[in-house]
Design an enzyme around this catalytic site. Sequence first.
Site, PDB file in Angstrom:
ATOM      1  N   TYR A   1     -25.356 -37.015  13.636  1.00  0.00           N
ATOM      2  CA  TYR A   1     -26.136 -38.128  14.195  1.00  0.00           C
ATOM      3  C   TYR A   1     -27.466 -38.335  13.466  1.00  0.00           C
ATOM      4  CZ  TYR A   1     -22.862 -39.223  17.818  1.00  0.00           C
ATOM      5  OH  TYR A   1     -21.751 -39.641  18.468  1.00  0.00           O
TER       6      TYR A   1
ATOM      7  N   GLU B   1      -4.821 -16.519  20.083  1.00  0.00           N
ATOM      8  CA  GLU B   1      -5.041 -17.937  19.780  1.00  0.00           C
ATOM      9  C   GLU B   1      -5.274 -18.748  21.059  1.00  0.00           C
ATOM     10  OE1 GLU B   1      -1.532 -19.614  18.054  1.00  0.00           O
ATOM     11  OE2 GLU B   1      -2.324 -21.633  17.929  1.00  0.00           O
TER      12      GLU B   1
ATOM     13  N   ASP C   1       0.845 -18.156  18.475  1.00  0.00           N
ATOM     14  CA  ASP C   1       2.139 -18.784  18.710  1.00  0.00           C
ATOM     15  C   ASP C   1       3.065 -18.470  17.541  1.00  0.00           C
ATOM     16  OD1 ASP C   1       1.316 -19.935  21.041  1.00  0.00           O
ATOM     17  OD2 ASP C   1       0.889 -21.913  20.155  1.00  0.00           O
TER      18      ASP C   1
END
Lengths: 361, 527
Positions: free
Chosen positions: A96, A190, A242
Amino acid sequence: MPEEDSKNSLKKFGKKIVEQTKKGKNPEIKLPLRNLSNIIYDKKSRTLTLGNKEGTRNFFNVAHAKKFLQTIEVASLIKKELLNTGKHEHLRGVFYMTKRTIPGTNVNLVDEQVESDKAIEDLEVITGLSREQLHVSANKMGSMVGNIIIKDTGDTIDCSKLGRGGYSIPSITDELSFSKVNADYILYMEKAAIFERLNEDKFWKKNNCILVTSQGQTTRGIRRLLQRLYEEKKLPIYVMTDFDAWGFYIYSVIKYGSIALAHASEKLTIPGVKFLGITADDIEKYDLKKHLIKLNDQDIKRIKQVVDYDWFKDNKDWQRQLKMMKQMNAKAEIQALSSKGISFISEEYLPEKIKKKDFLD
Amino acid sequence: MTEKIKAIELAKKQREISISEFFTKNRHLLGFDNPRKALLTTVKEAVDNSLDACEEMNVLPEVIVKIEQTSEERFRISVEDNGPGIVKQQIPNIFAKLLYGSKFHSLKQSRGQQGIGISASVMYSQLTTGKPTRIISKISPKKPANYYELHIDTKKNEPEIVIDKEMDWNKDHGTKIELELEGIYQKGKQGVEEYLKQTAIINPHLHLIYHSPENTKIEYPRAVDNLPVEPKEIKPHPYGVELGMLINMMKESKSRNISSFLSTDFSRVSPNLAKELCNKAGISDKTHPSKVSREEADKLLKVIRETKIISPPTNCLSPIGEELMLKGLKKEINADFYAAVTRPPSVYRGNPFLVEAAIAYGGDLPKEDLVRVLRFANRVPLLYQQSACASTRSIIQTSWNNYGLSQSKGALPSGPVLILVHVASVWVPFTSESKEAIAHYPEIIKEMKLALQECGRKVSSYIRKTVKAREQKEKISLFEKYIPELAAALSDLSDEKKSVIEEDLKKILKKGMKNLLAEIAETKEEK
């Protein structure tokens, strides 16, 4: 004052460019390429490092001009707004600070945060300073629980007494100190959902370990924290992700480093971590076939990429895992273990795997 | 008993419909639906006739059109040419008898086709003003001009001569028609001026002078000094004949037997093929053409359609040509880029035809509008019924997005573009007798699309180049805008003076402009 060093590095960088303009040269920034073509997997140290390939960015080149300006502007903002005042700013905040329309055009200096993020990474590579030294921080995305007491900017935090949420790991972990650590190993996962499950089951208490998670990719702060615990407290680290190419890659980033941050590998990689699961063999052994998810096009594409990375290529175990994944044409989430009962993971799967040292390297 | 009486009653009402009644009821078929169109149609018919006449005699046409307003809704129109003139005896028939003409029975690429045009205007003039039409025509410098004032006997469809005299006319040869009619003078896309302008584009050999009702004189100069190649007349091809026409042709034929009728009155029918056709149709080839029954003719037609006959000769067509199309466009339309394409001849239903297309881009053409379409059939502009025309459909069906123009689905493309489509044929198929839109024959649409695609390819490479040049300029100006920004940031970073850095950067930009342009070209190519 560490800020003075950072300021001087940036000033030196600026002066070098001004020298070029004085000589009437097209201003240029030379920096090592940060893409796969310039990533070297050093088999000895087992880390990813940047090669010698350099790219040149010129201001008077249509394809480079905007990026050039972004890099210089971000550098000057960091020097003026952060280092001079001693304040820190978030990556989003830097975005920003940089975001504005260049007068007389309809061009925005940056359109997306990726651009200011990249400029900061460029500055790290150019000056040799870390993001932390530039007073830029990232999202806090991870948690930790276990028998560990930490000192964080004067506060003492006992990570065994923080309820269900755990300790929220800051984005800069270099300045933390470890007052007391009583654990046999660290389990990194994870998925935050699994972290919550294990924390609720007080897995860390029963098994005397530390649990750490982040959502998805592991942040720099967590990687640095893990590395320090591994090196300073000699704690083994087991990683659980996973069963898919993305999960395998998360593991490889912790172990060997990442392509984008290869320049910072030294402070982030942990060659000694082990992969706990989920493996293709787990799926057979724990009968998870019913809970598999069919691979989609992106999954298949990602497998192809990962198979070819140098740090996967020569590893027979990982090649076998990826091959089996392709043959199954399926992936599995850690949560699939819950199908065997809500506490199956904490009472059977993990204890058994850790006891048998059923890991991949 | 009662039925007979009814028939008698009915018979009292039954009478021949006069030609004028027929005309009044069917005026829309002939292009006289409203006062605006009536005025345009009249100018159009007269100019078409003048051009055809000049070209037949190999004279470079010089046509003067004059329109004067005589009262609020009345206009006097005169059209004068330097053509061969008309022999005295023919003048009344040509101008004051409907369906009289030389063109109807021939298959030749010409502007008029039915011979209905100019006499319909004369009729319209008479119906709306009651005034006679005036004709002056001169066929040789050695002879005096003939002056006529004509009416049409609307019951008999015969000329009614009001005045017939000889007079002096300071012209070697030519014809002038002057008539007064009720009309409305319109400007814009369907007005006389637009029609004349398009006529000048498509006939670059024409010198046209126009005196408008507003008392302005507009001159459309000649762009080329050679006439178009005169189209050859051909006999009909068997594939293009229908039963009624076949029966008529057999009745009128001078041949003594059917087989020689087929081989002499049709193109591409050899004596052997003629015999074969007769055998297949089960007609003795010795039969006199007029003795062939309707059933036999029908059979013969069926056999013709089933037999493979080579296509008609195509040397009967006279294209405008790419060069002349460009010349015509350039003199009337101010654009930055022009391209033209003439397709090789093709055949639909036994009729040879060919398609030409041209495109103009940029310049004065409006940037935001839909493209302007100029449609022509045998060198005649078509101003009405654009959406019903095969050329419009072909333009819509071409993917102009591929050629750098924007186009919404099912619409004409938009941008500073003018597209010209010309169809030349011995028989242009129109959707109606008023000859305003070309019928949608797949063969014709296919040729149109091929021509348009080629124009598209040519214009797209031009667009790419200009867009590229513009982008380059924009990029350079972008550097100028970036310099103060970079100077400010560098100054903060290095604690050096901003103004010095800025001046240095400006110098580098100035010095390196040429190389930068080359660089831009390179980066572009890589993409």
